[in-house]
Motif scaffolding. Structure first.
Motif, PDB file in Angstrom:
ATOM      1  N   TYR A 424       0.812  -1.217   0.000  1.00 19.40           N
ATOM      2  CA  TYR A 424       0.000   0.000   0.000  1.00 19.40           C
ATOM      3  C   TYR A 424       0.849   1.272   0.000  1.00 19.40           C
ATOM      4  O   TYR A 424       0.416   2.307   0.470  1.00 19.40           O
ATOM      5  CB  TYR A 424      -0.972  -0.005   1.182  1.00 19.40           C
ATOM      6  N   ASP A 448       4.927   3.168   7.096  1.00 25.07           N
ATOM      7  CA  ASP A 448       5.176   3.340   5.662  1.00 25.07           C
ATOM      8  C   ASP A 448       4.787   4.748   5.257  1.00 25.07           C
ATOM      9  O   ASP A 448       4.220   5.512   6.051  1.00 25.07           O
ATOM     10  CB  ASP A 448       4.384   2.292   4.864  1.00 25.07           C
ATOM     11  N   ARG A 467     -11.805  -5.394   3.626  1.00 22.72           N
ATOM     12  CA  ARG A 467     -10.807  -4.771   2.757  1.00 22.72           C
ATOM     13  C   ARG A 467     -11.137  -3.289   2.671  1.00 22.72           C
ATOM     14  O   ARG A 467     -12.281  -2.899   2.503  1.00 22.72           O
ATOM     15  CB  ARG A 467     -10.845  -5.385   1.357  1.00 22.72           C
ATOM     16  N   ASN A 470      -9.092   1.897  -0.013  1.00 27.37           N
ATOM     17  CA  ASN A 470      -7.871   2.069  -0.816  1.00 27.37           C
ATOM     18  C   ASN A 470      -7.480   0.798  -1.571  1.00 27.37           C
ATOM     19  O   ASN A 470      -6.781   0.855  -2.570  1.00 27.37           O
ATOM     20  CB  ASN A 470      -6.716   2.577   0.070  1.00 27.37           C
ATOM     21  N   THR A 479      -7.113 -10.626   0.281  1.00 24.17           N
ATOM     22  CA  THR A 479      -8.313 -11.340   0.713  1.00 24.17           C
ATOM     23  C   THR A 479      -8.950 -10.724   1.951  1.00 24.17           C
ATOM     24  O   THR A 479     -10.011 -11.166   2.388  1.00 24.17           O
ATOM     25  CB  THR A 479      -7.952 -12.794   1.082  1.00 24.17           C
ATOM     26  N   LEU A 483      -4.714  -8.834   8.156  1.00 23.85           N
ATOM     27  CA  LEU A 483      -4.736  -8.106   9.430  1.00 23.85           C
ATOM     28  C   LEU A 483      -5.613  -8.802  10.460  1.00 23.85           C
ATOM     29  O   LEU A 483      -5.367  -8.709  11.656  1.00 23.85           O
ATOM     30  CB  LEU A 483      -5.206  -6.663   9.218  1.00 23.85           C
TER      31      LEU A 483
HETATM   32  P1  ADP Z   1      -5.766  -7.241   2.249  1.00 20.49           P
HETATM   33  O1  ADP Z   1      -5.714  -8.620   1.772  1.00 20.49           O
HETATM   34  O2  ADP Z   1      -6.889  -6.450   1.681  1.00 20.49           O
HETATM   35  O3  ADP Z   1      -4.473  -6.517   2.162  1.00 20.49           O
HETATM   36  P2  ADP Z   1      -5.478  -7.023   5.153  1.00 20.49           P
HETATM   37  O4  ADP Z   1      -6.303  -7.694   6.195  1.00 20.49           O
HETATM   38  O5  ADP Z   1      -4.041  -7.269   5.159  1.00 20.49           O
HETATM   39  O6  ADP Z   1      -6.173  -7.404   3.775  1.00 20.49           O
HETATM   40  O7  ADP Z   1      -5.747  -5.474   5.283  1.00 20.49           O
HETATM   41  C1  ADP Z   1      -7.060  -4.976   5.381  1.00 20.49           C
HETATM   42  C2  ADP Z   1      -7.159  -3.619   4.749  1.00 20.49           C
HETATM   43  O8  ADP Z   1      -6.396  -2.685   5.497  1.00 20.49           O
HETATM   44  C3  ADP Z   1      -6.601  -3.548   3.361  1.00 20.49           C
HETATM   45  O9  ADP Z   1      -7.577  -3.944   2.416  1.00 20.49           O
HETATM   46  C4  ADP Z   1      -6.215  -2.088   3.250  1.00 20.49           C
HETATM   47  O10 ADP Z   1      -7.328  -1.334   2.888  1.00 20.49           O
HETATM   48  C5  ADP Z   1      -5.836  -1.701   4.646  1.00 20.49           C
HETATM   49  N1  ADP Z   1      -4.375  -1.686   4.896  1.00 20.49           N
HETATM   50  C6  ADP Z   1      -3.637  -2.621   5.507  1.00 20.49           C
HETATM   51  N2  ADP Z   1      -2.346  -2.251   5.619  1.00 20.49           N
HETATM   52  C7  ADP Z   1      -2.265  -1.015   5.078  1.00 20.49           C
HETATM   53  C8  ADP Z   1      -1.208  -0.068   4.919  1.00 20.49           C
HETATM   54  N3  ADP Z   1       0.037  -0.322   5.329  1.00 20.49           N
HETATM   55  N4  ADP Z   1      -1.518   1.110   4.328  1.00 20.49           N
HETATM   56  C9  ADP Z   1      -2.765   1.383   3.914  1.00 20.49           C
HETATM   57  N5  ADP Z   1      -3.800   0.536   4.036  1.00 20.49           N
HETATM   58  C10 ADP Z   1      -3.568  -0.648   4.613  1.00 20.49           C
END
Ligand code: ADP
Length: 519
Positions: A424, A448, A467, A470, A479, A483
């Protein structure tokens, strides 16, 4: 023929019975019974004891007894068990108490209050300070009076229960999480609870007395039948007619809509006439969101599964062609892609399995003494090799203590956070991993310079399948599990995870793990 005296007595009893039975407040009824008893018997004081709901026989009210003595009476131990014996036991105690109080030997008459054949409610006690005991006539008089008094006590008690029950029901309706309205048979609103006010964005007073259809407007019916449609079809024909259900969007006062399910139930009176329609409104927003999230998840997972499978299949088919010769280098490179894609697939499958374990409460960790000062640089190094377009920096406090943690799982946490930071944020930007200790925790932070996360999403990104805008807007692969699993792992360690971001320029994820207890 009745003597004049008898006639007067009968009229008098009738009169007091009327006064008694027209009252419904129990304390008032008891007060009246006591005043009438003293009147009837020309006694100086009276007292009434009742059997409570818990089966205990207790003094409930007194008349003409001075406060110091009354206090002692109230302090008498409550009587249980054989209640008829309790009546006489209390009588004995009362006489004794008055005597010990220096009030002389009181004459007492005790009259049980019995409902119907044998429902014992309590007893009336009347006292005379001195003189002769109570005569048979007086006993008879009190007997007739006690029958009326028992009915009055019972009525008041039933009424009290009814009021209590109604209060309870009102509270349930008022505070129910579902919206509830009660309509009369012509659809005029008689009751309108808080949840429904909240759902529609109006005050209950604005709705009461108005027609239901004026206040509750369903746009966009998705399924089922509206109240009007159901009634046009003859509903409710019988008193146990099934509830009518309709699903759609509710129009709110501010013009927005709310996805709901409404159920209408008909309420008939004893003569079989429709008196009320009960409307229950259930907010489906969360359900819809979950549905949407599930659909997005399935689409995302299918995509994430298809990509590596297509690559593996493509490379393998190419390598299998008999009409071509492959150089050693092409062969190795192709097999490397196949291996990497197979790894991606198995990681995805592992994540799916972990998520379902976490849902079932079967997620386990195997903690050991772990040195983050060694682990963090190792993980970052791997990313540096994989993503040369980003700049990585590690900054660790010099006194970083050991933590008690599962090495593979903490590696997964770091990898998820770092790979998101890369995913991201634009190429060329910096990803910083740092760690420091507080007296109780070790805090790892990954920051970041990327897209950032708006405040309103900062909790939700840790939910399963969620999700962010962004990601979905730009079609970033993923998926929504990363997180979620990261949070599950951190929490399994007794730790916490949160994010800081102004929603525009970069994000910092913090993971706090408990420090190892000394020893
Ligand atoms: P994904 O598979 O969508 O990356 P995550 O569970 O890892 O799923 O993250 C959930 C959401 O959190 C992401 O879809 C994104 O919108 C946001 N996200 C996670 N990490 C970042 C980051 N470092 N910067 C910006 N947005 C982030």
């Amino acid at each position: 023929m009745l003597t004049d005296y008898r006639v007067r007595q009968r009229d008098y009893l009738l009169q007091i019975a009327r006064a008694l039975t027209s009252r419904l407040n129990l304390n008032e009824v008891l007060g009246l019974i006591l005043r009438q008893t003293t009147d009837l018997l020309a006694s100086h004081a009276a007292l009434i004891a009742l059997v409570d709901e818990d089966g205990v026989y207790r003094v409930r009210q007194a008349y003409g007894i001075a406060e110091p003595l009354l206090e002692r009476i109230r302090a008498l131990p409550p009587l249980k068990g054989d209640l008829r014996r309790a009546v006489h036991e209390l009588e004995r105690q009362l006489v004794e108490l008055a005597f010990n109080f220096g009030l002389g030997r009181w004459q007492v008459i005790a009259m049980p209050l019995v409902l119907g054949k044998d429902e014992f409610l309590g007893a009336i006690y009347a006292f005379r300070r001195r003189g002769a005991g109570f005569g048979a006539d007086e006993y008879q008089l009190l007997r007739s009076f006690a029958d009326q008094a028992a009915i009055a006590v019972n009525n008041a008690r039933l009424y009290e229960q009814l009021v209590q029950e109604k209060r309870r029901l009102d509270a349930i309706l008022e505070f129910s999480a579902d919206g509830i309205a009660i309509l009369d048979s012509a659809h005029y609103i008689q009751m309108f609870n808080r949840a429904l006010s909240r759902m529609l964005g109006i005050h209950a007073e604005q709705a009461l007395g108005r027609r239901f259809e004026e206040i509750v407007v369903l746009v966009n019916k998705r399924s089922g039948m509206t109240l009007a449609e159901a009634e046009a079809g003859g509903w409710p024909l019988v008193s146990d007619a099934p509830a009518v259900r309709v699903e759609g969007d509710l129009r709110r006062a501010d013009g927005s809509t709310l996805s709901v399910e409404m159920a209408f139930t008909a309420l008939f009176n004893a003569r079989g006439r429709l008196v009320n329609i009960i409307v229950a409104v259930h907010d489906l927003t969360r359900f819809r969101l979950a549905e949407e999230m599930k659909a997005t998840f399935i689409a995302a997972v299918s995509h994430e599964l298809k990509t590596p499978v297509a690559l593996i299949k493509g490379y393998a088919s190419t390598l299998l062609r008999t009409d071509a010769q492959w150089s050693e280098q092409t062969l190795r490179e192709s097999l490397k892609v196949i291996e990497e894609e197979a790894d991606r697939l198995s990681e995805l499958i592992e994540n799916l399995l972990d998520a379902s374990r976490a849902q079932a409460g079967r997620f386990r960790i195997a903690p050991v003494e772990l040195d983050l000062a060694e682990l963090i640089p190792r993980v970052v190094q791997k990313f540096q090799t994989q993503s040369p377009s980003h700049q990585f920096a590690v900054s660790l406090a010099s006194d970083l203590p050991l933590v008690y943690a599962d090495e593979a799982r903490i590696t997964q946490v770091l990898s998820n956070l770092i790979s998101n930071a890369v995913k991201y944020s634009p190429p060329g930007s910096k990803v910083q991993v740092s760690a420091r200790a507080t007296p109780t925790e070790v805090i790892i932070s990954v920051s970041d310079e990327g897209l950032g996360i708006p405040r309103e999403e900062q909790e939700r990104i840790f939910e399963r399948f969620y999700r962010g805008e962004n990601a979905t807007r730009r079609g970033t692969p993923g998926t929504g599990l990363g997180l979620y699993l990261t949070r599950i792992i951190v929490e399994a360690h007794g730790g916490r995870i949160w994010v800081e971001s102004d929603g525009k320029s970069g994000s910092t994820f913090h993971v706090a793990l408990p420090r190892m207890a000394a020893g």
